[in-house]
Design an enzyme around this catalytic site. Structure first.
Site, mmCIF file in Angstrom:
data_model
loop_
_atom_site.group_PDB
_atom_site.id
_atom_site.type_symbol
_atom_site.label_atom_id
_atom_site.label_comp_id
_atom_site.label_asym_id
_atom_site.label_seq_id
_atom_site.Cartn_x
_atom_site.Cartn_y
_atom_site.Cartn_z
ATOM 1 C CG HIS A 38 -2.083 0.931 1.103
ATOM 2 N ND1 HIS A 38 -2.056 2.233 1.554
ATOM 3 C CD2 HIS A 38 -3.307 0.734 0.574
ATOM 4 C CE1 HIS A 38 -3.241 2.788 1.337
ATOM 5 N NE2 HIS A 38 -4.005 1.911 0.751
ATOM 6 C CG PHE A 39 -0.552 2.384 -3.096
ATOM 7 C CD1 PHE A 39 -1.446 1.422 -3.528
ATOM 8 C CD2 PHE A 39 -1.040 3.505 -2.468
ATOM 9 C CE1 PHE A 39 -2.822 1.607 -3.369
ATOM 10 C CE2 PHE A 39 -2.411 3.695 -2.304
ATOM 11 C CZ PHE A 39 -3.305 2.738 -2.740
#
Length: 153
Positions: A57-58
């Protein structure tokens, strides 16, 4: 009833909350104040690149999820609740009951320090209502109203 401002370290936090790594979202309590007029708490969550969430993420642009900011706020409200009524019994928990008016103002990433300010508003039949504001470097990143329910397990 008046209580001077106090702080809590990680061991004291772990005595109050059932959460453990990797889901303990409060690193320390800078201060809390419990008086007839106000019941407030300021907690800190240090956001580290080593947190497992950043693997997905991410990966190219790590962002600390908003839902985890809200969880950190909810844990801060649990700490405040227990400082108001005393250490929980082994069969007692505060469950996150609701979120209202949550707003996210900017992303949070590795290296940021979340400052979580929560304030008790009212309690009725074991359900407590709080307001919360999360900031990074004095800039608001999230605001919300939260409710927690005290339950026996």
């Amino acid at each position: 009833m008046t209580t001077e401002k106090k702080s809590l370290g990680i061991q004291e936090i772990m005595d109050l909350l059932p959460h453990r790594y990797p889901f303990l979202m409060v690193d320390k309590v800078e201060n809390y104040e419990i008086s007839d007029e106000r019941k407030t708490l300021r907690a800190i969550k240090n956001v580290s690149f080593n947190e497992p969430i950043f693997q997905g993420h991410f990966p190219a642009k790590p962002v600390f999820p908003g839902v985890l900011i809200l969880e950190a706020m909810a844990q801060a409200t649990g700490i405040l609740a227990f400082t108001m009524v005393g250490k929980p019994s082994p069969n007692e928990l505060y469950y996150f009951a609701s979120i209202d008016h949550a707003r996210f103002k900017r992303p949070v990433g590795p290296g940021d320090q979340l400052v979580l300010d929560v304030e008790f508003l009212k309690e009725r039949r074991g359900i407590a209502k709080f307001t919360g504001v999360a900031t990074v470097d004095g800039e608001v990143v999230c605001t919300a109203e939260l409710m927690c329910a005290k339950r026996e397990v």
